[in-house]
Design a protein around this motif. Structure first.
Motif, short mmCIF file in Angstrom:
data_model
loop_
_atom_site.label_atom_id
_atom_site.label_comp_id
_atom_site.label_asym_id
_atom_site.label_seq_id
_atom_site.Cartn_x
_atom_site.Cartn_y
_atom_site.Cartn_z
N THR A 200 0.81 -1.22 0.00
CA THR A 200 0.00 0.00 0.00
C THR A 200 0.84 1.27 0.00
OG1 THR A 200 -0.12 0.11 2.42
CG2 THR A 200 -1.78 -1.21 1.31
N SER A 201 0.26 2.32 -0.55
CA SER A 201 0.92 3.61 -0.62
C SER A 201 0.46 4.57 0.47
CB SER A 201 0.65 4.26 -1.99
OG SER A 201 -0.74 4.50 -2.15
N ASN A 202 -0.66 4.22 1.13
CA ASN A 202 -1.24 5.15 2.10
C ASN A 202 -2.06 4.37 3.13
OD1 ASN A 202 -2.16 7.63 3.28
ND2 ASN A 202 -1.98 8.60 1.27
N LEU A 203 -2.89 5.07 3.90
CA LEU A 203 -3.68 4.44 4.95
C LEU A 203 -4.72 3.51 4.34
CD1 LEU A 203 -4.29 7.51 7.29
CD2 LEU A 203 -2.36 5.92 7.27
N MET A 204 -4.97 2.38 5.04
CA MET A 204 -5.94 1.41 4.53
C MET A 204 -6.52 0.59 5.67
SD MET A 204 -4.77 -2.15 4.28
CE MET A 204 -5.25 -2.64 2.62
N ALA A 205 -7.62 -0.09 5.36
CA ALA A 205 -8.24 -1.05 6.28
C ALA A 205 -7.77 -2.44 5.85
CB ALA A 205 -9.76 -0.95 6.22
N PRO A 206 -6.88 -3.08 6.61
CA PRO A 206 -6.32 -4.37 6.18
C PRO A 206 -7.24 -5.55 6.45
CG PRO A 206 -5.32 -3.70 8.25
CD PRO A 206 -6.26 -2.59 7.86
N GLU A 207 -8.39 -5.54 5.80
CA GLU A 207 -9.34 -6.63 5.99
C GLU A 207 -9.15 -7.70 4.93
OE1 GLU A 207 -12.92 -4.45 8.38
OE2 GLU A 207 -12.89 -4.11 6.23
N ALA A 208 -9.71 -8.88 5.19
CA ALA A 208 -9.30 -10.08 4.47
C ALA A 208 -9.84 -10.20 3.05
CB ALA A 208 -9.68 -11.33 5.27
N TYR A 209 -10.84 -9.42 2.66
CA TYR A 209 -11.35 -9.52 1.29
C TYR A 209 -10.27 -9.11 0.28
CZ TYR A 209 -12.52 -4.85 3.07
OH TYR A 209 -12.49 -3.63 3.70
N THR A 210 -9.43 -8.15 0.65
CA THR A 210 -8.34 -7.74 -0.24
C THR A 210 -7.32 -8.86 -0.38
OG1 THR A 210 -8.65 -5.48 0.57
CG2 THR A 210 -6.66 -5.93 -0.71
N LEU A 211 -6.99 -9.48 0.73
CA LEU A 211 -6.05 -10.60 0.73
C LEU A 211 -6.57 -11.75 -0.11
CD1 LEU A 211 -3.49 -11.99 1.91
CD2 LEU A 211 -4.97 -12.81 3.77
N LYS A 212 -7.82 -12.12 0.09
CA LYS A 212 -8.39 -13.25 -0.66
C LYS A 212 -8.40 -12.97 -2.15
CE LYS A 212 -12.39 -16.09 -1.59
NZ LYS A 212 -12.29 -15.79 -3.03
N ALA A 213 -8.76 -11.76 -2.54
CA ALA A 213 -8.81 -11.42 -3.96
C ALA A 213 -7.43 -11.55 -4.60
CB ALA A 213 -9.33 -9.99 -4.14
N ALA A 214 -6.40 -11.08 -3.91
CA ALA A 214 -5.04 -11.20 -4.44
C ALA A 214 -4.61 -12.66 -4.54
CB ALA A 214 -4.08 -10.41 -3.56
N ILE A 215 -4.95 -13.44 -3.53
CA ILE A 215 -4.59 -14.86 -3.53
C ILE A 215 -5.30 -15.60 -4.66
CG2 ILE A 215 -4.86 -17.02 -2.24
CD1 ILE A 215 -4.18 -15.46 0.29
N ASP A 216 -6.55 -15.22 -4.94
CA ASP A 216 -7.28 -15.85 -6.06
C ASP A 216 -6.48 -15.73 -7.35
OD1 ASP A 216 -9.41 -16.50 -4.43
OD2 ASP A 216 -10.67 -14.81 -5.07
N GLY A 217 -5.95 -14.54 -7.61
CA GLY A 217 -5.17 -14.33 -8.82
C GLY A 217 -3.83 -15.05 -8.77
#
Length: 254
Positions: A200-217
């Motif tokens: 990330t480049s800035n502030l974010m909410a590190p919730e798991a939907y972002t992680l799962k989406a990246a892992i899918d790819g």
């Protein structure tokens, strides 16, 4: 002619299945959200109790790692594994339903966010190998995983690390879902040799939907930019921040 086409299709299918059956392991390091021991804007008391994984924002809450993957149609929960490390309050193992991919997630006591960060960076460099036995099989995580991820507050905003980190000999990808992880983690991750797949480049909410989406790819062997786009799309959908903002926030590479 039809016979050769048929034969080619069978051979192609066998090769594709063999690729899909290649064992992959992912290790996710989660620093539990902790109002008392981390430099964060306090959240609800139960969500910010870094010693209680069950209700923690980054683990047991709706979009915490354990709950989100457990609720996913793409992953099967296998078991909770007792850890010999007292700093790890809960350890869970998942298997992807359509590929030979296993995911180990560790919930670290929020008090020990510095050690969580160190362990993640060690794994990024090929160290901190963790052996897990399940169903008569042995799996290697940590530094032996093809993908490692950190989820939580960016503790490097409050502390620095004086450890030396090894450089991984084999190709390894890393995901770092924490506020401004690129500027803060860059000097350390460069030493490990890992590829920053999404950070990330800035502030974010590190919730798991972002992680799962990246892992899918990642499982589909997509390009880094395709994987980053998946992560950005997921973040936009859940945070309603606008896709342009999500793309500026979630970046790939150095």
């Amino acid at each position: 002619m039809k016979f050769y086409i048929f034969l080619f299709c069978i051979l192609f299918s066998l090769v594709l299945n063999a690729q899909n059956d290649t064992l992959k392991t992912i290790h996710v390091y989660v620093a539990l959200c902790d109002n008392q021991n981390q430099g964060i804007v306090p959240v609800n008391e139960s969500l910010g109790n870094g010693q209680n994984p069950r209700s923690n924002l980054y683990w047991g809450a709706l979009y915490g790692v354990k709950t989100h993957f457990n609720n996913s149609a793409d992953w099967s929960f296998l078991k909770t594994i007792k850890s010999t490390n007292p700093q790890i309050l809960e350890r869970v193992l998942f298997k992807h339903k359509t590929s030979n991919t296993y995911l180990l997630a560790d919930a670290y006591d929020g008090l020990f966010i510095k050690q969580t960060t160190i362990d993640f960076l060690k794994a990024s460099g090929g160290d901190h190998v963790q052996i897990i036995n399940y169903d008569t099989k042995e799996f290697k995580f940590g530094g032996a995983s093809g993908l490692v991820a950190y989820v939580g507050h960016d503790g490097l905003m409050e502390f620095s690390l004086d450890q030396e980190f090894s450089s991984c000999e084999s190709s390894k990808d890393a995901i770092i879902l924490a506020c401004a992880s690129k500027p803060y983690f860059t000097p350390y991750l460069k030493k490990t040799g890992a590829n920053p797949l999404v950070w990330t480049s800035n502030l974010m909410a590190p919730e798991a939907y972002t992680l799962k989406a990246a892992i899918d790819g990642w499982i589909k062997k997509e390009s880094d930019f395709q994987i980053r786009e998946r992560a950005a799309q997921a973040y936009h959908i859940y945070q309603k921040c606008g896709i342009r903002g999500a793309r500026n926030l979630l970046v790939t590479g150095f």
